[in-house]
Design a protein around this motif. Sequence first.
Motif, PDB file in Angstrom:
ATOM      1  N   LEU A 182       0.825  -1.205   0.000  1.00  0.00           N
ATOM      2  CA  LEU A 182       0.000   0.000   0.000  1.00  0.00           C
ATOM      3  C   LEU A 182       0.863   1.261   0.000  1.00  0.00           C
ATOM      4  O   LEU A 182       0.573   2.227  -0.726  1.00  0.00           O
ATOM      5  N   LEU A 183       1.929   1.286   0.786  1.00  0.00           N
ATOM      6  CA  LEU A 183       2.805   2.455   0.816  1.00  0.00           C
ATOM      7  C   LEU A 183       3.522   2.645  -0.516  1.00  0.00           C
ATOM      8  O   LEU A 183       3.639   3.770  -1.022  1.00  0.00           O
ATOM      9  N   ALA A 184       4.016   1.561  -1.096  1.00  0.00           N
ATOM     10  CA  ALA A 184       4.710   1.671  -2.376  1.00  0.00           C
ATOM     11  C   ALA A 184       3.761   2.143  -3.481  1.00  0.00           C
ATOM     12  O   ALA A 184       4.118   3.008  -4.294  1.00  0.00           O
ATOM     13  N   ALA A 185       2.553   1.593  -3.515  1.00  0.00           N
ATOM     14  CA  ALA A 185       1.586   2.020  -4.529  1.00  0.00           C
ATOM     15  C   ALA A 185       1.180   3.472  -4.331  1.00  0.00           C
ATOM     16  O   ALA A 185       0.967   4.210  -5.306  1.00  0.00           O
ATOM     17  N   SER A 186       1.088   3.906  -3.090  1.00  0.00           N
ATOM     18  CA  SER A 186       0.738   5.309  -2.824  1.00  0.00           C
ATOM     19  C   SER A 186       1.834   6.251  -3.288  1.00  0.00           C
ATOM     20  O   SER A 186       1.550   7.333  -3.816  1.00  0.00           O
ATOM     21  N   VAL A 187       3.087   5.859  -3.100  1.00  0.00           N
ATOM     22  CA  VAL A 187       4.196   6.686  -3.579  1.00  0.00           C
ATOM     23  C   VAL A 187       4.152   6.790  -5.102  1.00  0.00           C
ATOM     24  O   VAL A 187       4.342   7.868  -5.678  1.00  0.00           O
ATOM     25  N   LEU A 188       3.895   5.681  -5.771  1.00  0.00           N
ATOM     26  CA  LEU A 188       3.812   5.710  -7.230  1.00  0.00           C
ATOM     27  C   LEU A 188       2.658   6.587  -7.707  1.00  0.00           C
ATOM     28  O   LEU A 188       2.749   7.221  -8.770  1.00  0.00           O
ATOM     29  N   SER A 189       1.575   6.654  -6.927  1.00  0.00           N
ATOM     30  CA  SER A 189       0.407   7.414  -7.358  1.00  0.00           C
ATOM     31  C   SER A 189       0.623   8.921  -7.305  1.00  0.00           C
ATOM     32  O   SER A 189      -0.081   9.671  -7.993  1.00  0.00           O
ATOM     33  N   ILE A 190       1.572   9.388  -6.484  1.00  0.00           N
ATOM     34  CA  ILE A 190       1.776  10.834  -6.356  1.00  0.00           C
ATOM     35  C   ILE A 190       2.888  11.351  -7.273  1.00  0.00           C
ATOM     36  O   ILE A 190       3.116  12.561  -7.333  1.00  0.00           O
ATOM     37  N   ILE A 191       3.546  10.470  -7.996  1.00  0.00           N
ATOM     38  CA  ILE A 191       4.639  10.913  -8.866  1.00  0.00           C
ATOM     39  C   ILE A 191       4.160  11.909  -9.925  1.00  0.00           C
ATOM     40  O   ILE A 191       4.806  12.947 -10.137  1.00  0.00           O
ATOM     41  N   PRO A 192       3.030  11.682 -10.619  1.00  0.00           N
ATOM     42  CA  PRO A 192       2.592  12.684 -11.603  1.00  0.00           C
ATOM     43  C   PRO A 192       2.319  14.048 -10.986  1.00  0.00           C
ATOM     44  O   PRO A 192       2.618  15.083 -11.606  1.00  0.00           O
ATOM     45  N   LEU A 193       1.771  14.093  -9.784  1.00  0.00           N
ATOM     46  CA  LEU A 193       1.502  15.373  -9.137  1.00  0.00           C
ATOM     47  C   LEU A 193       2.797  16.116  -8.823  1.00  0.00           C
ATOM     48  O   LEU A 193       2.875  17.344  -8.980  1.00  0.00           O
ATOM     49  N   VAL A 194       3.810  15.386  -8.388  1.00  0.00           N
ATOM     50  CA  VAL A 194       5.096  16.009  -8.090  1.00  0.00           C
ATOM     51  C   VAL A 194       5.722  16.571  -9.360  1.00  0.00           C
ATOM     52  O   VAL A 194       6.265  17.683  -9.371  1.00  0.00           O
ATOM     53  N   VAL A 195       5.638  15.811 -10.449  1.00  0.00           N
ATOM     54  CA  VAL A 195       6.209  16.274 -11.722  1.00  0.00           C
ATOM     55  C   VAL A 195       5.498  17.532 -12.208  1.00  0.00           C
ATOM     56  O   VAL A 195       6.132  18.508 -12.642  1.00  0.00           O
ATOM     57  N   ILE A 196       4.169  17.539 -12.134  1.00  0.00           N
ATOM     58  CA  ILE A 196       3.404  18.706 -12.578  1.00  0.00           C
ATOM     59  C   ILE A 196       3.730  19.921 -11.729  1.00  0.00           C
ATOM     60  O   ILE A 196       3.886  21.047 -12.229  1.00  0.00           O
ATOM     61  N   TYR A 197       3.863  19.708 -10.431  1.00  0.00           N
ATOM     62  CA  TYR A 197       4.196  20.832  -9.549  1.00  0.00           C
ATOM     63  C   TYR A 197       5.572  21.402  -9.895  1.00  0.00           C
ATOM     64  O   TYR A 197       5.754  22.627  -9.963  1.00  0.00           O
ATOM     65  N   LEU A 198       6.549  20.548 -10.110  1.00  0.00           N
ATOM     66  CA  LEU A 198       7.896  21.019 -10.408  1.00  0.00           C
ATOM     67  C   LEU A 198       7.956  21.742 -11.753  1.00  0.00           C
ATOM     68  O   LEU A 198       8.739  22.689 -11.926  1.00  0.00           O
ATOM     69  N   VAL A 199       7.127  21.330 -12.698  1.00  0.00           N
ATOM     70  CA  VAL A 199       7.151  21.945 -14.025  1.00  0.00           C
ATOM     71  C   VAL A 199       6.493  23.314 -14.018  1.00  0.00           C
ATOM     72  O   VAL A 199       7.005  24.277 -14.594  1.00  0.00           O
ATOM     73  N   PHE A 200       5.351  23.440 -13.328  1.00  0.00           N
ATOM     74  CA  PHE A 200       4.557  24.658 -13.427  1.00  0.00           C
ATOM     75  C   PHE A 200       4.757  25.616 -12.269  1.00  0.00           C
ATOM     76  O   PHE A 200       4.192  26.714 -12.292  1.00  0.00           O
ATOM     77  N   GLN A 201       5.519  25.252 -11.276  1.00  0.00           N
ATOM     78  CA  GLN A 201       5.689  26.137 -10.132  1.00  0.00           C
ATOM     79  C   GLN A 201       6.328  27.464 -10.534  1.00  0.00           C
ATOM     80  O   GLN A 201       5.910  28.535 -10.092  1.00  0.00           O
ATOM     81  N   LYS A 202       7.327  27.418 -11.408  1.00  0.00           N
ATOM     82  CA  LYS A 202       8.026  28.647 -11.785  1.00  0.00           C
ATOM     83  C   LYS A 202       7.127  29.604 -12.546  1.00  0.00           C
ATOM     84  O   LYS A 202       7.323  30.828 -12.490  1.00  0.00           O
TER      85      LYS A 202
END
Length: 297
Positions: free
Chosen positions: A264-284
């Motif tokens: 469950l923890l590993a799957a949850s980490v994988l599920s938030i990867i797209p959100l982290v990528v989007i945040y890093l791209v559009f934050q600036k």
Amino acid sequence: MVTTTTSPTSRRPQGSAAVVQRRRSGEFRKSIAPTAMLWSIAILTLFPLLWFLLSSFKTGGDLFTYPLSLLPREWSLDGYARALERVDFVRYFTNTFVVAALTTALTVFFCATTGYALAKYKSPWLSVLALCILSTTMLPGEVILSPMFSVIKNLGLYNSLGGIVLPSILTPTGVFMFRQFFITVPDELLDSARIDGARELTIFFRIMLPIAKPIVLTLAIISFQWRWNDYIFPLIVLNNPKNFTLQIALRQLIGAQNIDWAILLAASVLSIIPLVVIYLVFQKYITGSDVDAGLKD
């Protein structure tokens, strides 16, 4: 004759450097307490996330050993391997991305057009409409779940991704954001465009929408994140496992008798990867944008 010139710096009183130094020292002492408070808040906020991330690399037995430890005693990728075997991430990522992306695009468009109309068109009925839209922010989401489900079922959208997208198109928060921004745009800018022969759609798409770029990006990120993590409404509308979104699919990892926390923890980490990528791209684009760009007094 040799003429000597004295620079302004050489004529500066010798005590001015000491005054500047004392001023900087005083400002530094005043900033110690706020800086320490902000760092404390940041640490308290990031610590659970760090624990969650590091726990995904622990074995099942290592998660509940006493005393608890932040770092894994034995680093393991077994949870990730078993999560990829048990969860069809390709299907669920696709379903969730389609819902989040389509809903975000429609939300930004309709909220921008509605906010523009409420801000720049003068009509008593529009004022009433704005009041009705903003009044819905006082209602908890759980209150309108039942009528929303009835509408979705009567429209024949039950157990389909369209049933999740349709109710989420217009958000009162997004309308309020665009309305408040467009109010600050001078009416003279629109009048000059109309004098030059621009139509209303041209004014909106070529003048107003580019000016509102920071609002567009902010609402897009918030909407995408909200739809990606949405759990309650998809749980009610979707019944076919083929149409499940990612959050509903992760629920299947919770058994009736026990929970395999490593998976469950590993799957949850994988599920938030797209959100982290989007945040890093559009934050600036958000932090570096000037909300008043293109406007002049």
